[in-house]
Design a protein around this motif. Structure first.
Motif, PDB file in Angstrom:
ATOM      1  N   MET A   1     -39.480  12.497   2.251  1.00 47.99           N
ATOM      2  CA  MET A   1     -40.002  12.687   3.604  1.00 47.99           C
ATOM      3  C   MET A   1     -41.514  12.829   3.583  1.00 47.99           C
ATOM      4  N   THR A   2     -42.165  12.155   4.531  1.00 51.80           N
ATOM      5  CA  THR A   2     -43.608  12.315   4.690  1.00 51.80           C
ATOM      6  C   THR A   2     -43.880  13.269   5.844  1.00 51.80           C
ATOM      7  N   SER A   3     -45.127  13.510   6.133  1.00 51.48           N
ATOM      8  CA  SER A   3     -45.489  14.466   7.186  1.00 51.48           C
ATOM      9  C   SER A   3     -45.347  13.900   8.587  1.00 51.48           C
ATOM     10  N   ASP A   4     -45.122  12.612   8.760  1.00 51.74           N
ATOM     11  CA  ASP A   4     -45.058  11.991  10.089  1.00 51.74           C
ATOM     12  C   ASP A   4     -43.668  11.450  10.409  1.00 51.74           C
ATOM     13  N   CYS A   5     -42.636  12.129   9.959  1.00 51.28           N
ATOM     14  CA  CYS A   5     -41.240  11.809  10.281  1.00 51.28           C
ATOM     15  C   CYS A   5     -40.715  10.578   9.559  1.00 51.28           C
ATOM     16  N   ARG A   6     -41.522   9.950   8.758  1.00 49.15           N
ATOM     17  CA  ARG A   6     -41.065   8.780   8.022  1.00 49.15           C
ATOM     18  C   ARG A   6     -40.762   9.146   6.566  1.00 49.15           C
ATOM     19  N   HIS A   7     -40.173   8.191   5.882  1.00 47.73           N
ATOM     20  CA  HIS A   7     -39.805   8.389   4.479  1.00 47.73           C
ATOM     21  C   HIS A   7     -40.494   7.329   3.621  1.00 47.73           C
ATOM     22  N   HIS A   8     -40.934   7.791   2.479  1.00 52.74           N
ATOM     23  CA  HIS A   8     -41.447   6.830   1.485  1.00 52.74           C
ATOM     24  C   HIS A   8     -40.252   6.362   0.657  1.00 52.74           C
ATOM     25  N   VAL A   9     -40.020   5.061   0.685  1.00 54.78           N
ATOM     26  CA  VAL A   9     -38.795   4.507   0.119  1.00 54.78           C
ATOM     27  C   VAL A   9     -39.139   3.553  -1.027  1.00 54.78           C
ATOM     28  N   LEU A  10     -38.358   3.672  -2.082  1.00 52.77           N
ATOM     29  CA  LEU A  10     -38.443   2.741  -3.215  1.00 52.77           C
ATOM     30  C   LEU A  10     -37.079   2.099  -3.396  1.00 52.77           C
ATOM     31  N   VAL A  11     -37.071   0.754  -3.265  1.00 51.50           N
ATOM     32  CA  VAL A  11     -35.844  -0.004  -3.471  1.00 51.50           C
ATOM     33  C   VAL A  11     -36.053  -0.888  -4.700  1.00 51.50           C
ATOM     34  N   VAL A  12     -35.136  -0.788  -5.633  1.00 54.09           N
ATOM     35  CA  VAL A  12     -35.249  -1.527  -6.896  1.00 54.09           C
ATOM     36  C   VAL A  12     -34.166  -2.597  -6.932  1.00 54.09           C
ATOM     37  N   TYR A  13     -34.602  -3.856  -7.181  1.00 51.72           N
ATOM     38  CA  TYR A  13     -33.680  -4.974  -7.368  1.00 51.72           C
ATOM     39  C   TYR A  13     -33.593  -5.259  -8.870  1.00 51.72           C
ATOM     40  N   THR A  14     -32.370  -5.324  -9.367  1.00 53.87           N
ATOM     41  CA  THR A  14     -32.141  -5.512 -10.800  1.00 53.87           C
ATOM     42  C   THR A  14     -31.227  -6.720 -11.024  1.00 53.87           C
ATOM     43  N   GLY A  15     -31.571  -7.564 -12.023  1.00 53.70           N
ATOM     44  CA  GLY A  15     -30.715  -8.711 -12.329  1.00 53.70           C
ATOM     45  C   GLY A  15     -31.483  -9.772 -13.094  1.00 53.70           C
ATOM     46  N   ASN A  16     -30.916 -10.989 -13.045  1.00 53.13           N
ATOM     47  CA  ASN A  16     -31.557 -12.133 -13.696  1.00 53.13           C
ATOM     48  C   ASN A  16     -32.239 -12.967 -12.612  1.00 53.13           C
ATOM     49  N   PHE A  17     -33.557 -13.145 -12.762  1.00 56.83           N
ATOM     50  CA  PHE A  17     -34.345 -13.799 -11.722  1.00 56.83           C
ATOM     51  C   PHE A  17     -34.717 -15.254 -12.082  1.00 56.83           C
ATOM     52  N   SER A  18     -34.038 -15.820 -13.057  1.00 57.99           N
ATOM     53  CA  SER A  18     -34.395 -17.177 -13.508  1.00 57.99           C
ATOM     54  C   SER A  18     -34.189 -18.215 -12.410  1.00 57.99           C
TER      55      SER A  18
ATOM     56  N   VAL B   1     -32.480 -12.700 -19.693  1.00 58.09           N
ATOM     57  CA  VAL B   1     -32.443 -11.235 -19.509  1.00 58.09           C
ATOM     58  C   VAL B   1     -31.742 -10.930 -18.183  1.00 58.09           C
ATOM     59  N   MET B   2     -30.747 -10.033 -18.251  1.00 58.94           N
ATOM     60  CA  MET B   2     -29.928  -9.766 -17.072  1.00 58.94           C
ATOM     61  C   MET B   2     -30.333  -8.487 -16.318  1.00 58.94           C
ATOM     62  N   ASP B   3     -31.315  -7.749 -16.815  1.00 59.58           N
ATOM     63  CA  ASP B   3     -31.663  -6.488 -16.150  1.00 59.58           C
ATOM     64  C   ASP B   3     -33.163  -6.391 -15.838  1.00 59.58           C
ATOM     65  N   ASP B   4     -33.772  -7.556 -15.540  1.00 59.41           N
ATOM     66  CA  ASP B   4     -35.139  -7.498 -15.047  1.00 59.41           C
ATOM     67  C   ASP B   4     -35.171  -6.854 -13.657  1.00 59.41           C
ATOM     68  N   THR B   5     -36.350  -6.397 -13.234  1.00 60.59           N
ATOM     69  CA  THR B   5     -36.445  -5.665 -11.951  1.00 60.59           C
ATOM     70  C   THR B   5     -37.595  -6.191 -11.102  1.00 60.59           C
ATOM     71  N   VAL B   6     -37.396  -6.023  -9.769  1.00 58.03           N
ATOM     72  CA  VAL B   6     -38.452  -6.203  -8.777  1.00 58.03           C
ATOM     73  C   VAL B   6     -38.397  -4.980  -7.874  1.00 58.03           C
ATOM     74  N   ASN B   7     -39.540  -4.323  -7.684  1.00 54.77           N
ATOM     75  CA  ASN B   7     -39.588  -3.109  -6.855  1.00 54.77           C
ATOM     76  C   ASN B   7     -40.132  -3.439  -5.457  1.00 54.77           C
ATOM     77  N   CYS B   8     -39.438  -2.875  -4.471  1.00 53.47           N
ATOM     78  CA  CYS B   8     -39.844  -3.031  -3.064  1.00 53.47           C
ATOM     79  C   CYS B   8     -40.094  -1.632  -2.517  1.00 53.47           C
ATOM     80  N   THR B   9     -41.278  -1.361  -2.007  1.00 48.54           N
ATOM     81  CA  THR B   9     -41.622  -0.019  -1.536  1.00 48.54           C
ATOM     82  C   THR B   9     -42.192  -0.088  -0.116  1.00 48.54           C
ATOM     83  N   GLY B  10     -42.109   1.058   0.581  1.00 51.83           N
ATOM     84  CA  GLY B  10     -42.689   1.148   1.916  1.00 51.83           C
ATOM     85  C   GLY B  10     -42.448   2.524   2.517  1.00 51.83           C
ATOM     86  N   THR B  11     -43.249   2.820   3.539  1.00 50.33           N
ATOM     87  CA  THR B  11     -43.069   4.073   4.294  1.00 50.33           C
ATOM     88  C   THR B  11     -42.431   3.708   5.630  1.00 50.33           C
ATOM     89  N   ILE B  12     -41.194   4.137   5.851  1.00 50.33           N
ATOM     90  CA  ILE B  12     -40.417   3.685   7.008  1.00 50.33           C
ATOM     91  C   ILE B  12     -39.665   4.856   7.648  1.00 50.33           C
TER      92      ILE B  12
END
Length: 418
Positions: free
Chosen positions: A368-385, A324-335
C-alpha cells in the motif's frame, strides 16, 4: 238505656287500655334490642343503622302479635302474651321519647345515604355505558373523510400519501390505488424514506464529487439530517444539517447545501477529494428525524475510488535462451487494486503473454502507498523463445473508465544455443 251507655263506656276504656298496652310493650321491645352507650344513645353510626333496622323489624312483629291478642273494638283480650325483658322491671320507667327521635333521625339519614348512593351508582353506570358505546361507534357518520389533503382513519387522523395526490385512499386501511408517492413506502404509505440520487458513486482521485439525499416531507417537517459513514463495526456522523440550515461537520473534505421544492427537501453532499482520500471509501447512509411520529427508513449509497496508475514499467533480461524454461519478465506499476489490472502484453497484437503461452503470471508484491494505491510487481516466468525479436510492454488497464496505460516497450532478445 243507662246499662247500654255503661257498656259502651267500658268498651272505650278497654280499647284505650289495649292501645296503651300495645305502645308500652312496643317501647319495652325496642329497648330490649337497642345497644346504647353509657349515655343511653347509640354509640356509632353503624350501630344506629343496626338498631334502627332491628327496631323496624320488631315493630312489625310486635304489632302483628298485639293485633292477634287485642282485636280492635273487642270487649276483653283473648290472650295476653308476656314479653319478659332482662334487666328491666315493671318499676323501671319507659324508654325516653328522645330515643325514638334519635331512631327516626338515624333512619332518615340512612335512607338519604342509600338514595344518594343509588343515584351515584346509576349515574356512573350510565356514563360507563355511554363511554363504551362511544368507543365502539366513534366513527364519522358518513364513513368518508372530506378534508384536503385526503385523510383516512376513524377520526380522519392520518393523511394519504398517494402518487395521485388528489386520490382518497381507503378510509380504513389507507391503501392507495395509484401506489405510494416517491419517498413513502409501506402497505398504507405511512413509512417515510430518504432517497439518494445515486445508489453507488465511483470517484477517480483527485476529484470533486456530489450526491444528493432527498426527503419528500410533503406537509410535515424534519428536524435534522445526518450523513453517516458505516464501517463493519461503527457508525460515524460526518455531517449534520438542521431544518433552519445550520450545519456541523466532522470532516472538512465534505460540505453540504440545502434546497427545497414541491414538498421535497434536497440535501446535497459535496466531496472535495484529493488523491489521498481513500479513507472516505465505504457505505454512507442518509439519516433523518421527523417532528411527527412516523416510521423512517434510511437510504444508502456506496462510494468507491480509483486513481490513475503510475510508474508502470517493464523489466526484461538482456538476453533469453531458447532452452531455458524459467526465464522471467517483470511488470511493475502503482495502481488501484480494485479497479486496475497489470499485465505483460505483446505490442504486435496486444495479447497477454500468459494466454496460450508456456508462461506463468505471478503476483509477487502488493504494498500500500500513501495515496490509496498499491505498488504491484507481477512476474512472468517461462520460455520466451517464441517471442524472439518482438516488443513487449507492461499494461495497466483501468476497468472502470476503460483507459489503458503502457510502459515503454522492450524487445525480447533470444540467443540460440548449439
Amino acid at each position: 238505656m243507662e246499662g247500654r251507655n255503661r257498656m259502651n263506656d267500658l268498651k272505650e276504656i278497654d280499647a284505650q287500655s289495649t292501645e296503651e298496652s300495645r305502645h308500652s310493650e312496643n317501647r319495652f321491645l325496642r329497648n330490649k334490642y337497642r345497644v346504647p352507650d353509657e349515655n343511653g344513645r347509640p354509640s356509632s353510626f353503624l350501630r344506629r343503622v343496626y338498631n334502627g333496622t332491628l327496631a323496624r323489624a320488631s315493630d312489625w312483629w310486635l304489632n302483628n302479635q298485639l293485633r292477634a291478642n287485642f282485636p280492635k273494638g273487642g270487649s276483653s283480650p283473648q290472650k295476653v302474651t308476656s314479653f319478659p325483658t332482662p334487666g328491666l322491671t315493671s318499676e323501671d320507667p319507659d324508654p325516653s321519647p328522645e330515643i325514638d327521635d334519635d331512631r327516626r333521625t338515624c333512619c332518615t339519614a340512612v335512607w338519604i345515604f342509600l338514595g344518594i348512593t343509588l343515584i351515584l351508582a346509576l349515574g356512573g353506570g350510565v356514563m360507563m355505558i355511554v363511554m363504551i358505546l362511544s368507543s365502539l361507534f366513534d366513527e364519522n357518520i358518513s364513513g368518508m373523510c372530506e378534508e384536503n389533503p385526503p385523510r383516512f382513519g376513524k377520526r380522519c387522523e392520518h393523511k394519504c400519501h398517494c402518487v395521485n395526490t388528489s386520490e382518497r385512499c381507503d378510509q380504513h386501511s389507507g391503501v392507495c390505488q395509484s401506489g405510494c408517492i416517491s419517498g413513502w413506502t409501506g402497505d398504507n404509505c405511512q413509512i417515510i424514506t430518504s432517497v439518494f440520487d445515486k445508489s453507488a458513486v465511483h470517484v477517480r482521485l483527485p476529484s470533486n464529487e456530489t450526491f444528493q439525499c432527498s426527503i419528500n416531507k410533503l406537509w410535515y417537517n424534519w428536524t435534522s439530517v445526518q450523513l453517516a459513514f458505516l464501517n463493519e463495526t461503527n457508525t460515524f456522523i460526518m455531517v449534520t444539517v438542521s431544518q433552519n440550515g445550520s450545519t456541523s461537520f466532522t470532516d472538512p473534505r465534505i460540505s453540504v447545501s440545502l434546497s427545497s421544492g414541491n414538498g421535497t427537501d434536497n440535501v446535497t453532499f459535496a466531496f472535495n477529494l484529493s488523491e489521498y482520500s481513500c479513507d472516505l471509501e465505504g457505505l454512507y447512509e442518509c439519516q433523518f428525524q421527523m417532528e411527527n411520529n412516523f416510521t423512517t427508513q434510511f437510504g444508502n449509497t456506496s462510494v468507491s475510488f480509483s486513481a490513475p496508475p503510475s510508474n508502470v514499467s517493464v523489466i526484461v533480461q538482456s538476453e533469453y535462451s531458447n532452452d531455458v524454461m524459467d526465464d522471467t519478465v517483470n511488470c511493475t506499476g502503482t495502481i488501484h487494486l480494485n479497479t486496475t489490472t497489470l499485465r505483460l502484453v505483446a505490442m504486435s497484437n496486444g495479447t497477454d503473454l500468459a494466454a496460450g503461452q508456456n508462461i506463468t503470471r505471478l503476483l509477487l508484491d502488493s504494498s500500500m502507498t500513501s495515496d490509496c494505491r498499491h505498488h504491484v510487481l507481477v512476474v512472468y516466468t517461462g520460455n520466451f523463445s517464441s517471442l524472439a525479436g518482438r516488443n513487449v510492454s507492461c499494461q495497466a488497464e483501468d476497468l472502470v473508465y476503460g483507459d489503458n496505460y503502457f510502459s515503454t516497450e522492450e524487445i525480447i532478445n533470444v540467443k540460440t544455443t548449439a
